[in-house]
Design an enzyme around this catalytic site. Sequence first.
Site, PDB file in Angstrom:
ATOM      1  N   ARG A  72      22.239  17.219  12.557  1.00 15.58           N
ATOM      2  CA  ARG A  72      22.597  16.486  13.770  1.00 15.58           C
ATOM      3  C   ARG A  72      23.733  17.214  14.487  1.00 15.58           C
ATOM      4  NH1 ARG A  72      25.225  12.622  12.631  1.00 15.58           N
ATOM      5  NH2 ARG A  72      25.167  12.689  10.372  1.00 15.58           N
ATOM      6  N   TYR A 200      15.117  19.215  15.024  1.00 14.68           N
ATOM      7  CA  TYR A 200      15.570  18.819  13.698  1.00 14.68           C
ATOM      8  C   TYR A 200      15.757  17.313  13.529  1.00 14.68           C
ATOM      9  CZ  TYR A 200      17.800  18.353   9.308  1.00 14.68           C
ATOM     10  OH  TYR A 200      18.043  17.957   8.024  1.00 14.68           O
ATOM     11  N   GLY A 201      15.241  16.766  12.485  1.00 23.11           N
ATOM     12  CA  GLY A 201      15.467  15.408  11.958  1.00 23.11           C
ATOM     13  C   GLY A 201      16.133  14.414  12.884  1.00 23.11           C
ATOM     14  N   LYS A 209      18.006   7.567  13.829  1.00 22.56           N
ATOM     15  CA  LYS A 209      19.396   7.321  14.226  1.00 22.56           C
ATOM     16  C   LYS A 209      19.503   6.852  15.678  1.00 22.56           C
ATOM     17  CE  LYS A 209      20.676   8.823  10.243  1.00 22.56           C
ATOM     18  NZ  LYS A 209      21.399   8.059   9.239  1.00 22.56           N
ATOM     19  N   HIS A 229      24.273   1.539   9.010  1.00 22.82           N
ATOM     20  CA  HIS A 229      23.930   2.752   8.244  1.00 22.82           C
ATOM     21  C   HIS A 229      24.044   2.419   6.755  1.00 22.82           C
ATOM     22  CE1 HIS A 229      24.748   7.377   7.690  1.00 22.82           C
ATOM     23  NE2 HIS A 229      23.491   7.072   7.489  1.00 22.82           N
ATOM     24  N   SER A 251      26.853  10.032   5.903  1.00 17.38           N
ATOM     25  CA  SER A 251      25.728  10.920   5.654  1.00 17.38           C
ATOM     26  C   SER A 251      25.983  11.815   4.442  1.00 17.38           C
ATOM     27  CB  SER A 251      25.493  11.792   6.894  1.00 17.38           C
ATOM     28  OG  SER A 251      25.285  10.951   8.003  1.00 17.38           O
ATOM     29  N   CYS A 253      26.392  11.069   1.359  1.00 18.06           N
ATOM     30  CA  CYS A 253      27.416  10.550   0.439  1.00 18.06           C
ATOM     31  C   CYS A 253      26.843   9.595  -0.590  1.00 18.06           C
ATOM     32  CB  CYS A 253      28.539   9.879   1.215  1.00 18.06           C
ATOM     33  SG  CYS A 253      29.572  11.052   2.110  1.00 18.06           S
ATOM     34  N   GLY A 254      25.526   9.612  -0.790  1.00 18.11           N
ATOM     35  CA  GLY A 254      24.998   8.910  -1.956  1.00 18.11           C
ATOM     36  C   GLY A 254      24.153   7.674  -1.723  1.00 18.11           C
ATOM     37  N   ASP A 280      18.711   4.129   4.001  1.00 21.85           N
ATOM     38  CA  ASP A 280      19.540   4.677   5.090  1.00 21.85           C
ATOM     39  C   ASP A 280      19.950   3.653   6.147  1.00 21.85           C
ATOM     40  OD1 ASP A 280      20.766   7.092   6.131  1.00 21.85           O
ATOM     41  OD2 ASP A 280      19.307   7.045   7.752  1.00 21.85           O
ATOM     42  N   SER A 373      18.912  20.650   3.871  1.00 17.33           N
ATOM     43  CA  SER A 373      17.451  20.611   3.831  1.00 17.33           C
ATOM     44  C   SER A 373      17.009  19.225   3.360  1.00 17.33           C
ATOM     45  CB  SER A 373      16.915  21.708   2.907  1.00 17.33           C
ATOM     46  OG  SER A 373      17.479  21.597   1.623  1.00 17.33           O
ATOM     47  N   ARG A 374      15.839  18.820   3.803  1.00 17.57           N
ATOM     48  CA  ARG A 374      15.435  17.421   3.590  1.00 17.57           C
ATOM     49  C   ARG A 374      13.972  17.317   3.171  1.00 17.57           C
ATOM     50  NH1 ARG A 374      19.401  13.073   5.054  1.00 17.57           N
ATOM     51  NH2 ARG A 374      21.204  14.320   5.637  1.00 17.57           N
ATOM     52  N   GLY A 501      23.362   7.299 -12.049  1.00 21.10           N
ATOM     53  CA  GLY A 501      22.923   6.113 -12.788  1.00 21.10           C
ATOM     54  C   GLY A 501      24.086   5.263 -13.280  1.00 21.10           C
ATOM     55  N   ASP A 502      25.194   5.938 -13.616  1.00 17.79           N
ATOM     56  CA  ASP A 502      26.323   5.182 -14.148  1.00 17.79           C
ATOM     57  C   ASP A 502      27.013   4.308 -13.095  1.00 17.79           C
ATOM     58  OD1 ASP A 502      26.363   5.849 -16.956  1.00 17.79           O
ATOM     59  OD2 ASP A 502      26.727   7.911 -16.299  1.00 17.79           O
TER      60      ASP A 502
END
Length: 592
Positions: A72, A200-201, A209, A229, A251, A253-254, A280, A373-374, A501-502
Site C-alpha cells: 500500500r 497491488y493488493g 481497505k 481493522h 498491518s 502484526c499478527g 482482517d 508477499s501475499r 499458539g501460546d
Amino acid sequence: MENMTSNKSVLSWINEKIDLVKPEKVVWIDGGQEQIEALRAEACSTGEMIKLNQELLPDCYLHRTAVNDVARVEGRTFICAPTKEEAGPTNNWMDPAEAYEMLYAIAKDSYKGRTMYVIPYSMGPVGSQFSKIGIELTDSIYVVLNMAIMTRVGADVLEALGDSNDWVRGLHCKCDIDEEKRYICHFPQDNTIISVNSGYGGNVLLGKKCFALRIASYQGKNEGWQAEHMLILGLQKPDGEIRYICAAFPSACGKTNLAMLIPPEGYYKNGYRVWCVGDDISWIRKGEDGRLYAINPENGFFGVAPGTNEKSNPNALASTRKGTIFTNVAHNLDNNTVWWEGLDKNPPANAVEWKGNPWNGQESEEKGAHPNSRFTAPAVNCPCISSEFENPDGVPISAIVFGGRRAKLAPLVYQSRDWNHGVFVGSIMASETTAAAAGAVGVVRRDPMAMLPFCGYNMADYWQHWIDIGAGLDPEKAPKIFNVNWFRKDDEGNFMWPGFGDNLRVLDWIIDRCEGKVEADETAIGFVPKAADINLEGIEDEVSDAQLAELLSVDVSLWKDEVAGIEEFYGKFDRLPATLKSELETLKANIK
Ligand code: GTP
Ligand code: SPV
Ligand code: MN
C-alpha cells in the site's frame, strides 16, 4: 456482452466510465466457474500469471507485480472529503473537484485496446443486513481473480441490489504503473473510489481497505455501526461454548496468525479450539439483544506469506493449498511450486525470486519472496473456519483486543477499566511499522485502533463515534476492552513471549476476565493479570517466572515518556473528544 442489470444508476455510471477510459470491450463478471477458468487461461497466456503444479497446488497461480508496486502507498492515498477538516489531520486530503479532474486526466483513454471487467460484489453475505454492495471496474484480470476470492461476486449481488442507488463505485486503472502518478482516492460523500497506476493488493482490490474500511467507516459513522481493522475469532472452551473476540492489530502484526491459532497441546487435549470468522476486517453493529455483533465482510484471506509455516500457522498454510493466488513469492522451478522465507529451512536452489530473476535460495543472500508477499486464499479452505462464517447476523462479541509491536512499554496484556478507558487505550496504540506499507520498517508510530491508514474521516470524530457506540450499550453487555503485546523484547533483542499458539494462554485470561472468573491487579494503566493466572504449563522452559513478571510489569518511567508522545499526537486534533482528554489526565495522575 449483455448488461447483467437494468439498474439505471449502475448503467449510467458505467457508461460514463466507458466514455472516459475507452475500453475495446466490456465483460461482466458473473462469478461462474467457467468464466474464472477462461480468465485464468488468458492471464497465463500473456504471462500475467503462472499456473502452478496442479497436483500439489490445484487451481493455484503465481503473480509478480511490478518491482515498484509491492505494498500500500499511504503517502499517495487520499480522502477527498469536501473540506480538509473532514478528512482530519491524519489523512492526506485533496479537494474533490480537483481530485476528479486530475484522476480523470490520468484515466482518460487508459483502457484503449484493453478489456473493462465489471465486477459486482458484496461485502458480507449477500442479503445480510450488515452487507453492502460495490461495483469495481478494472482492466486487470489479476484484480478480477483476486476479487472473486476475496468477495462474493456475481449475478445474485445485482439481484440483491435491485434498483437501489446504495452501492460503492470503484474505478481501477492500471495505466502504466507509474509511481509518480499513482493515486488511491476516496470520495466518501459520493460512495466512490478511484485507484490509478497500481496493480497491488490493498491499492486495487477496492472491496478491501478502500471500501470495507475507508468508505465503510464513514458509512458506519452516519448509520450507527463500525468498520474496523479487526480479526474475529471464536474461542471454544472445554464446556463447548464459544466466545467471540475481535482484535485490531496494525498491518502484518499478527491478525491472521491469531485468528487461526491452534491451542497448545495441553489446552487442545482439554477441548480448547479457535474458530476463524475473519482475519482482517470486522463490521460491527448492535443486535436486538443489546450486544455488539460482528461479521467479516470478506470471503477470503489476503495474508502475509513470509513466516507462514506448518508450525506458526498450519491453518493458513492449509488454506493456500488450493484455489490460491500467490503474489511476489519465489517460484521453485524444480516442482513448479512456491516458496517464501520462513516456509521451511530448505529454500529451492533452482528458482526465480519475486522480481523475476533466477535465484539460488541455497546460496543467495537476497530474499526469494518480498517481505510483503501475499497469498489470496478462499476462506472456505481454512480447516478452522467458523460455522458462523456465513451467518448473516454475525457473532456476539465478548471482548475487543487492541495490540501492536512494542519492544518495550506495553505489557503482555492489560484490561481497560471501562469502555471509555478502552477507547483511550485504542486511541493511544503505537506500533513499529512493517513491510505492508511502502516506507521505512521498524519505526514506532501512533496507529490508533490500527486504523491510521484506513479511517475514512477525521480520526477525532471516529473516536467520538466509538464513545457514542459505548454510550448506547448496557455496560453489562458491552464487550470488555483489552490491549496485548506479543512483541516485547529483552535487552538482547529477543522476543520474550513465544507467541503464536501460546497466545491462547492470554485469550483464556481475557475470557475469564469477561466472565468475572479471575481477579487482577489494578495498575496505572489498567488491570494486569496476577502471574499465577497466566498458565505456563508446557512452556516453563521458554518463559521463566521472572520473565513472566517482567512481561506483566508496568514501567512508570517509560509511561512518563509515552504520555509526552500521546500529548503531542493528541495535539494535532482540534476536535479531540473531551472524554479522551480526561482519560489522558487520569493516566498522568496515575503515573505521577
Ligand atoms: P495484515 O494482513 O497486513 O493486516 O496483517 P496481519 O495482522 O494479519 O498480520 P499477520 O498475522 O500475517 O502477521 C505477520 C507477521 O507477524 C509475521 O512476521 C509473523 O511472524 C508475526 N507474528 C504473528 N503473530 C506473532 C506472535 O505471536 N509473535 C511474534 N513474535 N510474531 C508474530
Ligand atoms: C494491510 O496492509 O493491512 C493488509 C494488506 O491487510 S492490503 O490489502 O494490501 O492492505
Ligand atoms: Mn490488514
